[in-house]
Design an enzyme around this catalytic site. Structure first.
Site, PDB file in Angstrom:
ATOM      1  N   TYR A  96       0.108  20.338   4.147  1.00  0.00           N
ATOM      2  CA  TYR A  96      -1.010  19.764   4.319  1.00  0.00           C
ATOM      3  C   TYR A  96      -2.066  20.001   5.050  1.00  0.00           C
ATOM      4  O   TYR A  96      -1.779  20.946   5.921  1.00  0.00           O
ATOM      5  CB  TYR A  96      -0.529  18.831   5.938  1.00  0.00           C
ATOM      6  CG  TYR A  96       0.798  17.697   5.493  1.00  0.00           C
ATOM      7  CD1 TYR A  96       1.318  17.372   3.992  1.00  0.00           C
ATOM      8  CD2 TYR A  96       1.504  17.173   6.623  1.00  0.00           C
ATOM      9  CE1 TYR A  96       2.133  16.675   4.307  1.00  0.00           C
ATOM     10  CE2 TYR A  96       2.754  16.316   6.450  1.00  0.00           C
ATOM     11  CZ  TYR A  96       3.477  15.977   5.373  1.00  0.00           C
ATOM     12  OH  TYR A  96       4.991  15.544   4.372  1.00  0.00           O
ATOM     13  N   PRO A 100       6.772   4.654   6.077  1.00  0.00           N
ATOM     14  CA  PRO A 100       6.580   3.340   6.890  1.00  0.00           C
ATOM     15  C   PRO A 100       5.910   1.803   6.255  1.00  0.00           C
ATOM     16  O   PRO A 100       6.027   1.053   6.400  1.00  0.00           O
ATOM     17  CB  PRO A 100       6.058   3.505   8.271  1.00  0.00           C
ATOM     18  CG  PRO A 100       5.511   4.419   8.695  1.00  0.00           C
ATOM     19  CD  PRO A 100       6.136   5.614   7.055  1.00  0.00           C
ATOM     20  N   LEU A 134      -0.486   0.049   2.178  1.00  0.00           N
ATOM     21  CA  LEU A 134      -0.130  -0.934   1.488  1.00  0.00           C
ATOM     22  C   LEU A 134      -0.028  -2.290   2.679  1.00  0.00           C
ATOM     23  O   LEU A 134      -0.479  -3.369   2.735  1.00  0.00           O
ATOM     24  CB  LEU A 134       0.243  -1.423   0.123  1.00  0.00           C
ATOM     25  CG  LEU A 134      -0.221  -1.927  -1.327  1.00  0.00           C
ATOM     26  CD1 LEU A 134      -1.134  -2.264  -0.961  1.00  0.00           C
ATOM     27  CD2 LEU A 134       1.280  -1.274  -2.160  1.00  0.00           C
ATOM     28  N   LEU A 135       0.871  -1.982   3.631  1.00  0.00           N
ATOM     29  CA  LEU A 135       1.326  -2.569   4.546  1.00  0.00           C
ATOM     30  C   LEU A 135       0.667  -3.239   5.739  1.00  0.00           C
ATOM     31  O   LEU A 135       1.298  -3.551   6.904  1.00  0.00           O
ATOM     32  CB  LEU A 135       2.842  -2.445   4.489  1.00  0.00           C
ATOM     33  CG  LEU A 135       3.894  -2.196   3.405  1.00  0.00           C
ATOM     34  CD1 LEU A 135       5.571  -1.789   3.714  1.00  0.00           C
ATOM     35  CD2 LEU A 135       4.246  -3.627   3.058  1.00  0.00           C
ATOM     36  N   GLY A 160      -2.556  -4.719   5.091  1.00  0.00           N
ATOM     37  CA  GLY A 160      -2.430  -5.750   4.762  1.00  0.00           C
ATOM     38  C   GLY A 160      -4.187  -5.626   4.211  1.00  0.00           C
ATOM     39  O   GLY A 160      -4.981  -6.667   4.025  1.00  0.00           O
ATOM     40  N   LYS A 161      -4.690  -4.640   4.521  1.00  0.00           N
ATOM     41  CA  LYS A 161      -5.723  -4.394   4.427  1.00  0.00           C
ATOM     42  C   LYS A 161      -6.907  -3.378   3.120  1.00  0.00           C
ATOM     43  O   LYS A 161      -7.367  -4.120   2.616  1.00  0.00           O
ATOM     44  CB  LYS A 161      -6.366  -3.015   5.379  1.00  0.00           C
ATOM     45  CG  LYS A 161      -6.053  -1.532   5.298  1.00  0.00           C
ATOM     46  CD  LYS A 161      -6.424  -0.707   6.274  1.00  0.00           C
ATOM     47  CE  LYS A 161      -6.105   0.791   5.205  1.00  0.00           C
ATOM     48  NZ  LYS A 161      -6.654   1.819   6.790  1.00  0.00           N
TER      49      LYS A 161
HETATM   50  N1  LIG Z   1       7.242  14.917   1.020  1.00  0.00           N
HETATM   51  C1  LIG Z   1       7.427  15.043   2.195  1.00  0.00           C
HETATM   52  O1  LIG Z   1       8.376  14.812   3.249  1.00  0.00           O
HETATM   53  C2  LIG Z   1       6.612  13.518   2.690  1.00  0.00           C
HETATM   54  C3  LIG Z   1       6.397  12.768   2.344  1.00  0.00           C
HETATM   55  C4  LIG Z   1       4.819  11.469   2.702  1.00  0.00           C
HETATM   56  C5  LIG Z   1       4.669  11.354   4.011  1.00  0.00           C
HETATM   57  N2  LIG Z   1       5.481  12.544   5.055  1.00  0.00           N
HETATM   58  C6  LIG Z   1       5.464  12.088   6.537  1.00  0.00           C
HETATM   59  O2  LIG Z   1       5.721  10.573   6.722  1.00  0.00           O
HETATM   60  C7  LIG Z   1       4.160  10.107   6.770  1.00  0.00           C
HETATM   61  C8  LIG Z   1       3.912   8.847   6.677  1.00  0.00           C
HETATM   62  O3  LIG Z   1       3.681   8.813   5.798  1.00  0.00           O
HETATM   63  P1  LIG Z   1       2.178   8.072   5.231  1.00  0.00           P
HETATM   64  O4  LIG Z   1       1.397   8.986   5.458  1.00  0.00           O
HETATM   65  O5  LIG Z   1       2.663   9.142   3.520  1.00  0.00           O
HETATM   66  O6  LIG Z   1       1.666   6.935   4.749  1.00  0.00           O
HETATM   67  P2  LIG Z   1       2.320   5.702   5.748  1.00  0.00           P
HETATM   68  O7  LIG Z   1       1.991   5.643   7.251  1.00  0.00           O
HETATM   69  O8  LIG Z   1       2.968   3.926   5.234  1.00  0.00           O
HETATM   70  O9  LIG Z   1       0.354   5.726   5.972  1.00  0.00           O
HETATM   71  C9  LIG Z   1      -0.304   6.215   6.766  1.00  0.00           C
HETATM   72  C10 LIG Z   1      -2.030   5.415   6.243  1.00  0.00           C
HETATM   73  O10 LIG Z   1      -1.638   4.076   6.500  1.00  0.00           O
HETATM   74  C11 LIG Z   1      -3.350   3.697   7.317  1.00  0.00           C
HETATM   75  N3  LIG Z   1      -2.930   3.382   8.321  1.00  0.00           N
HETATM   76  C12 LIG Z   1      -2.554   3.564   9.646  1.00  0.00           C
HETATM   77  N4  LIG Z   1      -1.587   2.762  10.365  1.00  0.00           N
HETATM   78  C13 LIG Z   1      -2.760   2.263  10.343  1.00  0.00           C
HETATM   79  C14 LIG Z   1      -3.459   1.108  10.924  1.00  0.00           C
HETATM   80  N5  LIG Z   1      -3.023   0.893  11.708  1.00  0.00           N
HETATM   81  N6  LIG Z   1      -4.428  -0.058  10.813  1.00  0.00           N
HETATM   82  C15 LIG Z   1      -4.477   0.226   9.226  1.00  0.00           C
HETATM   83  N7  LIG Z   1      -4.239   0.773   8.653  1.00  0.00           N
HETATM   84  C16 LIG Z   1      -3.754   2.010   8.834  1.00  0.00           C
HETATM   85  C17 LIG Z   1      -4.123   5.908   6.722  1.00  0.00           C
HETATM   86  O11 LIG Z   1      -4.699   5.442   5.997  1.00  0.00           O
HETATM   87  P3  LIG Z   1      -6.604   4.801   5.673  1.00  0.00           P
HETATM   88  O12 LIG Z   1      -7.075   4.691   7.241  1.00  0.00           O
HETATM   89  O13 LIG Z   1      -6.536   6.057   4.729  1.00  0.00           O
HETATM   90  O14 LIG Z   1      -6.082   3.700   5.092  1.00  0.00           O
HETATM   91  C18 LIG Z   1      -3.090   6.053   6.415  1.00  0.00           C
HETATM   92  O15 LIG Z   1      -3.350   7.304   6.552  1.00  0.00           O
HETATM   93  C19 LIG Z   1       3.079  11.034   6.234  1.00  0.00           C
HETATM   94  O16 LIG Z   1       2.439  11.495   6.891  1.00  0.00           O
HETATM   95  C20 LIG Z   1       3.538  12.376   6.665  1.00  0.00           C
HETATM   96  O17 LIG Z   1       4.224  12.549   8.093  1.00  0.00           O
HETATM   97  C21 LIG Z   1       6.132  13.350   4.076  1.00  0.00           C
END
Ligand SMILES: NC(=O)c1ccc[n+]([C@@H]2O[C@H](COP(=O)([O-])OP(=O)(O)OC[C@H]3O[C@@H](n4cnc5c(N)ncnc54)[C@H](OP(=O)(O)O)[C@@H]3O)[C@@H](O)[C@H]2O)c1
Length: 327
Positions: free
Chosen positions: A56, A202, A207-208, A210-211
């Site tokens: 990362y 999660p 997307l989840l 809603g913004k």
């Molecule tokens: N291959 C793997 O092992 C792998 C792959 C994927 C993820 N992961 C791990 O899983 C974690 C979580 O997955 P993810 O980061 O891909 O997706 P996620 O948690 O589903 O989405 C995160 C994104 O949603 C937005 N967000 C978060 N909280 C929010 C809120 N309260 N209100 C509005 N927007 C919000 C932020 O982006 P914006 O503000 O830019 O919209 C944030 O970067 C990663 O950080 C990583 O540690 C691991």
């Protein structure tokens, strides 16, 4: 914040933890000052478990966590990952020499002598049929380089196979309202073996919350623009592999189910917490306000059986045909 036991480690980790991919890279420009503030906000809200990876931002998120450790006195755990530094993903790449090199680098980035948790970072399926790779991890644990290890997987079948290795403490897998299959096949088995589950992505990449709308624009270096069809890595990592427009449609319907005094983001996180097999959800957060909103999901009332049923029905109707059999 409520806490749940992680595997057989004896550790109690925050059920809403922190995913550090976005503060490393591949999500548009991020400012280390904001990222560090988000990390502080996580600790303030009771988070004691952070998921990161050596790739990362090429170690940027690991280095931010090292900085956090210096600025705070609370004890927290860091789970990092290894394997994605390989130029090509081959099973042979998961060798003693390569894994040791990657781990040494993470130890330097995190400024520590021992990694709390080391996860194999979505290796090829074949690796789960190579006990010698897990023997290497056992040796690294004996040498004191890692305390515990786990795996991060793409597919349910890989998760189930990983359970056969007795020292696997955690399995990280995509699990959210748009990705429900892990609960059908894998969760019971993990629970029986006392293996922790880290629910990643999660919020379906935001997307989840809603913004996001049809008109949302993503920066050039944000995977939500460049990886929708899996151009750079597994397409399931971007919006959980759900077609963007279909996903937006279902989000509109989910908005009708948000409990009073909660947000759609919190509904999405609460939904994950209703599964006792899950140790924690690891939402990514870029700013303190996001982190605070995410963490508050832990103290909300459980979702009603009726809401859970409606969410399942929405999944069955709109999303399942698009994703269920792929991962
Ligand atoms: N291959 C793997 O092992 C792998 C792959 C994927 C993820 N992961 C791990 O899983 C974690 C979580 O997955 P993810 O980061 O891909 O997706 P996620 O948690 O589903 O989405 C995160 C994104 O949603 C937005 N967000 C978060 N909280 C929010 C809120 N309260 N209100 C509005 N927007 C919000 C932020 O982006 P914006 O503000 O830019 O919209 C944030 O970067 C990663 O950080 C990583 O540690 C691991």
């Amino acid at each position: 914040m409520n806490y749940r036991e992680l595997g057989r480690t004896g550790w109690k980790v925050s059920e809403i933890s922190f995913g550090a991919w976005a503060i490393g890279g591949a999500w548009g420009t991020v400012d280390d000052k904001d990222s560090l503030a988000a990390l502080h906000a996580a600790l303030d809200a009771g988070v004691n478990f952070f998921d990161t990876a050596d790739v990362y931002g090429d170690g940027r998120s690991e280095r931010l966590l090292a900085k956090l450790k210096k600025e705070r006195t609370e004890k927290f755990y860091v789970a990092t990952k290894a394997g994605r530094r390989l130029r090509e993903q081959t099973p042979e790449g998961y060798s003693r020499e390569n894994l040791t090199t990657f781990i040494e680098r993470s130890l330097r980035n995190l400024e520590t002598d021992t990694l709390d948790v080391l996860q194999l970072h979505c290796p090829p399926t074949q690796v789960y049929y190579m006990p010698e790779v897990f023997d290497i991890l056992d040796d690294l644990a004996k040498e004191g380089k890692i305390r515990h290890y786990g795996v991060s997987v793409e597919k349910v079948e890989e998760a189930i196979k990983a359970l056969e290795f007795p020292n696997v403490q955690s399995v990280q897998i995509i699990f959210n309202i748009f990705r429900q299959r892990p609960a059908e096949l894998f969760f019971d088995q993990a629970r029986k073996r006392k293996v922790g589950i880290l629910a990643r992505v999660p919020l379906a990449s935001g997307l989840l919350t809603g913004k996001i709308t049809r008109d949302s624009k993503f920066a050039k270096d944000d995977h939500r623009g460049f990886n929708r069809k899996g151009e750079a890595f597994d397409r399931g990592e971007t919006f959980s592999g759900v077609d963007f427009k279909v996903g937006l449609g279902t989000v509109e319907e989910l908005k009708q189910l948000v409990p009073e005094n909660a947000t759609l983001t919190q509904l999405a996180l609460r939904w994950i917490l209703e599964f006792p097999a899950v140790t924690c959800a690891i939402p990514g957060g870029k700013r303190p306000e996001q982190v605070a909103e995410n963490c508050a999901a832990s103290s909300l009332a459980p979702l009603s059986a009726e809401t859970m049923k409606k969410i399942r029905a929405l999944y069955n109707a709109d999303i399942k045909p698009l994703v269920h059999q792929y991962w």
